[in-house]
Design a protein around this motif. Structure first.
Motif, PDB file in Angstrom:
ATOM      1  N   GLU A  22       0.895  -1.117  -0.243  1.00 41.67           N
ATOM      2  CA  GLU A  22      -0.192  -0.010  -0.035  1.00 41.67           C
ATOM      3  C   GLU A  22       0.617   1.201  -0.131  1.00 41.67           C
ATOM      4  OE1 GLU A  22      -2.903  -0.359   3.490  1.00 41.67           O
ATOM      5  OE2 GLU A  22      -3.898  -1.752   2.338  1.00 41.67           O
ATOM      6  N   LYS A  23       0.701   2.482  -0.408  1.00 41.96           N
ATOM      7  CA  LYS A  23       1.197   3.698   0.065  1.00 41.96           C
ATOM      8  C   LYS A  23       1.452   4.041   0.726  1.00 41.96           C
ATOM      9  CE  LYS A  23      -0.705   6.154  -3.994  1.00 41.96           C
ATOM     10  NZ  LYS A  23      -1.367   7.728  -5.004  1.00 41.96           N
ATOM     11  N   VAL A  24       3.147   4.762   1.396  1.00 36.13           N
ATOM     12  CA  VAL A  24       3.592   4.893   2.290  1.00 36.13           C
ATOM     13  C   VAL A  24       3.774   5.945   2.511  1.00 36.13           C
ATOM     14  CG1 VAL A  24       5.308   4.575   4.730  1.00 36.13           C
ATOM     15  CG2 VAL A  24       3.827   2.437   3.816  1.00 36.13           C
ATOM     16  N   VAL A 271      16.396  -5.035  -3.591  1.00 36.47           N
ATOM     17  CA  VAL A 271      16.281  -4.611  -4.877  1.00 36.47           C
ATOM     18  C   VAL A 271      15.818  -3.594  -4.883  1.00 36.47           C
ATOM     19  CG1 VAL A 271      14.986  -4.964  -7.335  1.00 36.47           C
ATOM     20  CG2 VAL A 271      16.414  -7.099  -6.398  1.00 36.47           C
ATOM     21  N   PHE A 272      15.125  -3.006  -3.523  1.00 38.05           N
ATOM     22  CA  PHE A 272      14.050  -1.990  -4.039  1.00 38.05           C
ATOM     23  C   PHE A 272      14.742  -0.769  -3.003  1.00 38.05           C
ATOM     24  CE2 PHE A 272      10.532  -4.574  -4.555  1.00 38.05           C
ATOM     25  CZ  PHE A 272       9.681  -3.106  -5.286  1.00 38.05           C
ATOM     26  N   ALA A 285      14.077   3.115   4.332  1.00 35.63           N
ATOM     27  CA  ALA A 285      12.387   3.308   4.509  1.00 35.63           C
ATOM     28  C   ALA A 285      12.448   2.354   3.926  1.00 35.63           C
ATOM     29  CB  ALA A 285      12.090   4.663   3.387  1.00 35.63           C
ATOM     30  N   VAL A 286      12.656   1.050   2.826  1.00 35.75           N
ATOM     31  CA  VAL A 286      11.816   0.013   2.570  1.00 35.75           C
ATOM     32  C   VAL A 286      11.396  -0.670   3.483  1.00 35.75           C
ATOM     33  CG1 VAL A 286      12.219  -1.837   1.196  1.00 35.75           C
ATOM     34  CG2 VAL A 286      13.100  -0.106   0.696  1.00 35.75           C
ATOM     35  N   ASP A 287      11.774  -0.721   4.884  1.00 36.82           N
ATOM     36  CA  ASP A 287      11.427  -0.968   5.742  1.00 36.82           C
ATOM     37  C   ASP A 287      10.181  -1.314   6.374  1.00 36.82           C
ATOM     38  OD1 ASP A 287      13.786  -3.515   5.866  1.00 36.82           O
ATOM     39  OD2 ASP A 287      14.761  -1.810   6.760  1.00 36.82           O
TER      40      ASP A 287
END
Length: 299
Positions: A22-24, A271-272, A285-287
């Motif tokens: 979802e958007k964060v 990858v992200f 921030a990916v976490d």
């Protein structure tokens, strides 16, 4: 051609696996700088890019509240000031048939005007004093401009239908108008607006409506650009959707025939994280994203 290849395209989506989030809100970032770095890193960039390109909108100027809510790359689409529940003064970008910005349009509308094929009557205009005050608010301290614009609107109403509209060379003083709406309202609401463009643009239209004692005082409509940054790893398509407002979303589409298969969490997050680092965003921030896995198969 669609009849022949359609089933194969459909099967490629049905017999596959994918991940999504979802958007964060990852916080403020420089939309143009991030996407420039994405291109330099060799990623594909789709959507509202380059920005603003041929998109039509007003630069909002130094309005901290707008930056906080919509990001620094949002453009103002229109401003509306309400005389009452039926009549309003609107300002927006004029466009011709070739999708080129041609100036600022100023329009007076009255939704009680029953015949859309007939001219707007002067009796349906807001009071002159109100129009002069609001035109001065929109276009600055030039004492003659409001009177000139009002006279031009009245003349235009004789030769137009539905509303009265003129074109001027000035852009509105958005910071001044926004301050007026903030200081004279006692409530405001945010919500999505229906945005119709004559050219491709990816993003979201947002409208802030201001009220005073339950009545609509005015509104501003902004467009927040979005883009998708794409790359591939082991035949899996990785997508980062970025909005200028600071929101991001992830998606991974695995190749046809991958239904039921999965990717280790640390592998796809790596990858992200690498994508974020190359774009100048915080890899950590990916976490903060929660990923969901789904797959389907045609039997």
């Amino acid at each position: 051609m669609l009849y022949l290849i359609g089933p194969f395209v459909l099967m490629s989506f049905i017999d596959s696996s994918w991940y999504y989030s979802e958007k964060v809100d990852i916080g403020a970032f420089d939309y143009s700088s991030v996407l420039t770095k994405a291109e330099k890193a060799g990623y594909e960039v789709e959507g509202s890019w380059p920005w603003p390109g041929n998109f039509s909108g007003f630069e909002p100027g130094d309005v901290p509240e707008l930056r906080e809510n919509f990001g620094s790359d949002a453009l103002v689409q229109d401003i509306k000031l309400n005389y009452n529940e039926r009549s309003e003064l609107a300002v927006f970008i004029c466009e011709n048939g070739s999708e080129i910005k041609t100036g600022t349009c100023v329009a007076v509308s009255n939704y009680s005007h029953s015949d859309p094929e007939s001219p707007l009557q002067l009796s349906e205009f807001p009071d002159d004093s109100w129009l002069l005050e609001k035109l001065g608010l929109l276009f600055g301290p030039d004492e003659n401009a409001p009177e000139e614009y009002l006279e031009a609107l009245k003349k235009a109403s004789q030769n137009q239908t539905w509303d009265a509209e003129i074109q001027v060379d000035e852009s509105p003083d958005f910071p001044t108008v926004y301050t007026y709406l903030m200081e004279n309202s006692d409530n405001s609401t945010y919500g999505p607006s229906l945005v119709i463009h004559t050219y491709p643009a990816k993003g979201s239209g947002m409208e802030e409506v201001f009220f005073k004692k339950g009545s609509r005082l005015g509104s501003v409509r902004c467009f927040v650009p979005e883009a998708e940054v794409l790359t591939y790893d082991k035949k899996n398509r990785y997508m980062v959707e970025l909005g200028a407002s600071g929101k991001a979303r992830f998606e991974i589409v695995m190749p046809p025939g991958s239904s039921g298969e999965s990717i280790p969490e640390e592998e796809y997050k790596a990858v992200f994280r690498a994508m974020f680092e190359k774009m100048g965003l915080s890899p950590e921030a990916v976490d903060s994203f929660e990923f969901f896995h789904s797959s389907s198969r045609m039997w």
